[in-house]
Scaffold this motif. Sequence first.
Motif, PDB file in Angstrom:
ATOM      1  N   ASN A  23       0.828  -1.203   0.000  1.00 57.43           N
ATOM      2  CA  ASN A  23       0.000   0.000   0.000  1.00 57.43           C
ATOM      3  C   ASN A  23       0.873   1.270   0.000  1.00 57.43           C
ATOM      4  OD1 ASN A  23      -2.410   1.411  -0.026  1.00 57.43           O
ATOM      5  ND2 ASN A  23      -2.528   1.492   2.204  1.00 57.43           N
ATOM      6  N   PRO A  24       1.711   1.445  -1.023  1.00 56.62           N
ATOM      7  CA  PRO A  24       2.677   2.545  -1.027  1.00 56.62           C
ATOM      8  C   PRO A  24       2.050   3.914  -1.264  1.00 56.62           C
ATOM      9  CG  PRO A  24       2.712   1.426  -3.132  1.00 56.62           C
ATOM     10  CD  PRO A  24       1.787   0.645  -2.250  1.00 56.62           C
ATOM     11  N   ASP A  25       2.762   4.952  -0.800  1.00 59.46           N
ATOM     12  CA  ASP A  25       2.372   6.334  -1.064  1.00 59.46           C
ATOM     13  C   ASP A  25       2.926   6.816  -2.398  1.00 59.46           C
ATOM     14  OD1 ASP A  25       1.085   6.609   1.415  1.00 59.46           O
ATOM     15  OD2 ASP A  25       2.970   7.131   2.387  1.00 59.46           O
ATOM     16  N   LEU A  26       3.981   6.154  -2.865  1.00 57.54           N
ATOM     17  CA  LEU A  26       4.665   6.522  -4.106  1.00 57.54           C
ATOM     18  C   LEU A  26       5.343   5.284  -4.660  1.00 57.54           C
ATOM     19  CD1 LEU A  26       5.868   8.696  -6.086  1.00 57.54           C
ATOM     20  CD2 LEU A  26       7.768   8.901  -4.459  1.00 57.54           C
ATOM     21  N   ALA A  71       6.517   7.717 -10.344  1.00 57.76           N
ATOM     22  CA  ALA A  71       7.536   8.381 -11.155  1.00 57.76           C
ATOM     23  C   ALA A  71       8.257   7.304 -11.949  1.00 57.76           C
ATOM     24  CB  ALA A  71       8.508   9.138 -10.259  1.00 57.76           C
ATOM     25  N   VAL A  72       8.889   7.719 -13.025  1.00 55.13           N
ATOM     26  CA  VAL A  72       9.549   6.755 -13.894  1.00 55.13           C
ATOM     27  C   VAL A  72      10.874   7.314 -14.400  1.00 55.13           C
ATOM     28  CG1 VAL A  72       8.336   7.581 -15.952  1.00 55.13           C
ATOM     29  CG2 VAL A  72       9.206   5.257 -15.913  1.00 55.13           C
ATOM     30  N   THR A  73      11.842   6.430 -14.512  1.00 52.03           N
ATOM     31  CA  THR A  73      13.078   6.729 -15.215  1.00 52.03           C
ATOM     32  C   THR A  73      13.379   5.532 -16.114  1.00 52.03           C
ATOM     33  OG1 THR A  73      15.317   7.593 -15.026  1.00 52.03           O
ATOM     34  CG2 THR A  73      14.678   5.870 -13.435  1.00 52.03           C
ATOM     35  N   PHE A  74      14.507   5.559 -16.785  1.00 54.02           N
ATOM     36  CA  PHE A  74      14.758   4.557 -17.812  1.00 54.02           C
ATOM     37  C   PHE A  74      16.105   3.873 -17.643  1.00 54.02           C
ATOM     38  CE2 PHE A  74      11.890   7.745 -19.522  1.00 54.02           C
ATOM     39  CZ  PHE A  74      10.827   6.942 -19.886  1.00 54.02           C
ATOM     40  N   ILE A  92       3.521   8.800 -23.236  1.00 54.26           N
ATOM     41  CA  ILE A  92       2.906   7.598 -22.658  1.00 54.26           C
ATOM     42  C   ILE A  92       2.745   7.762 -21.147  1.00 54.26           C
ATOM     43  CG2 ILE A  92       3.111   5.105 -22.314  1.00 54.26           C
ATOM     44  CD1 ILE A  92       4.620   5.003 -25.024  1.00 54.26           C
ATOM     45  N   TYR A  93       3.846   7.881 -20.436  1.00 53.23           N
ATOM     46  CA  TYR A  93       3.771   7.956 -18.967  1.00 53.23           C
ATOM     47  C   TYR A  93       3.039   9.204 -18.486  1.00 53.23           C
ATOM     48  CZ  TYR A  93       6.985   4.011 -18.704  1.00 53.23           C
ATOM     49  OH  TYR A  93       7.560   2.775 -18.820  1.00 53.23           O
ATOM     50  N   LYS A  94       3.396  10.362 -19.034  1.00 47.09           N
ATOM     51  CA  LYS A  94       2.780  11.608 -18.564  1.00 47.09           C
ATOM     52  C   LYS A  94       1.295  11.683 -18.916  1.00 47.09           C
ATOM     53  CE  LYS A  94       4.571  14.564 -16.656  1.00 47.09           C
ATOM     54  NZ  LYS A  94       4.667  14.783 -15.200  1.00 47.09           N
ATOM     55  N   ILE A 100       4.121  11.744 -11.624  1.00 49.25           N
ATOM     56  CA  ILE A 100       4.725  12.958 -11.088  1.00 49.25           C
ATOM     57  C   ILE A 100       6.126  13.140 -11.646  1.00 49.25           C
ATOM     58  CG2 ILE A 100       3.325  12.844  -8.996  1.00 49.25           C
ATOM     59  CD1 ILE A 100       5.895  11.952  -7.520  1.00 49.25           C
ATOM     60  N   GLY A 101       6.657  14.327 -11.493  1.00 45.33           N
ATOM     61  CA  GLY A 101       8.000  14.629 -11.970  1.00 45.33           C
ATOM     62  C   GLY A 101       7.972  15.261 -13.341  1.00 45.33           C
ATOM     63  N   GLU A 102       8.913  16.155 -13.553  1.00 45.24           N
ATOM     64  CA  GLU A 102       9.066  16.819 -14.841  1.00 45.24           C
ATOM     65  C   GLU A 102      10.514  16.695 -15.281  1.00 45.24           C
ATOM     66  OE1 GLU A 102       6.672  18.068 -16.723  1.00 45.24           O
ATOM     67  OE2 GLU A 102       5.148  17.667 -15.198  1.00 45.24           O
ATOM     68  N   GLN A 103      10.716  16.335 -16.518  1.00 44.79           N
ATOM     69  CA  GLN A 103      12.052  16.189 -17.077  1.00 44.79           C
ATOM     70  C   GLN A 103      12.881  17.449 -16.833  1.00 44.79           C
ATOM     71  OE1 GLN A 103      13.844  13.787 -18.359  1.00 44.79           O
ATOM     72  NE2 GLN A 103      15.529  15.057 -19.052  1.00 44.79           N
ATOM     73  N   ALA A 104      14.112  17.256 -16.377  1.00 42.97           N
ATOM     74  CA  ALA A 104      15.036  18.376 -16.197  1.00 42.97           C
ATOM     75  C   ALA A 104      15.255  19.066 -17.536  1.00 42.97           C
ATOM     76  CB  ALA A 104      16.358  17.888 -15.620  1.00 42.97           C
ATOM     77  N   LYS A 105      15.041  20.360 -17.581  1.00 39.94           N
ATOM     78  CA  LYS A 105      15.158  21.120 -18.833  1.00 39.94           C
ATOM     79  C   LYS A 105      16.591  21.160 -19.361  1.00 39.94           C
ATOM     80  CE  LYS A 105      11.130  24.040 -17.922  1.00 39.94           C
ATOM     81  NZ  LYS A 105      10.332  22.912 -17.710  1.00 39.94           N
TER      82      LYS A 105
END
Length: 162
Positions: A23-26, A71-74, A92-94, A100-105
């Motif tokens: 039952n995770p929060d994230l 959140a996702v990374t690769f 896809i993910y967004k 949550i999370g936004e790609q670092a510009k």
Amino acid sequence: MQEISSISPDTLALLKSAVEAENPDLVIYTGDQIKGCGVTYKGKGKEFEAQIAKTIYTLLEPVTKRNIPFAVTFGNHDRQAGISNADQFNHIYKALPNCIGEQAKEVDGGGTYNITIKASDNSDKDVFNLYLFDSGTDAKGGGYEPFDKNIINWYEKKRGTN
């Protein structure tokens, strides 16, 4: 998970069981959600992207249907499927609720960003910082490509300001 278009029922059962038990929060997906080498995806353009999206949506369903933020990374296999990590992240993910999370510009691609964790006492104070990094893919000629210097520079700058 390194899954293909015909997802193993065992993988889905394990994911559902883990989410129900914890039952995770994230939830953080740390890469290699899909298997790039020996892919089973066919076609081009939107049809091709739709096949990959269907696999990802199915894999994330135990989390998305419970409205758990994620959140996702690769890893090295994700982009080997034939769609860039940036396109996977942005298209896809967004598109899923609670991503949550936004790609670092300062960094090209997808999957490199940080997430601040707030205090549990409702003070809105940042108490922890999670850094997610796209780890790249295979190097030409074998092995793995070196870690992107832009990611290292972004991390050093970001960490210095938090």
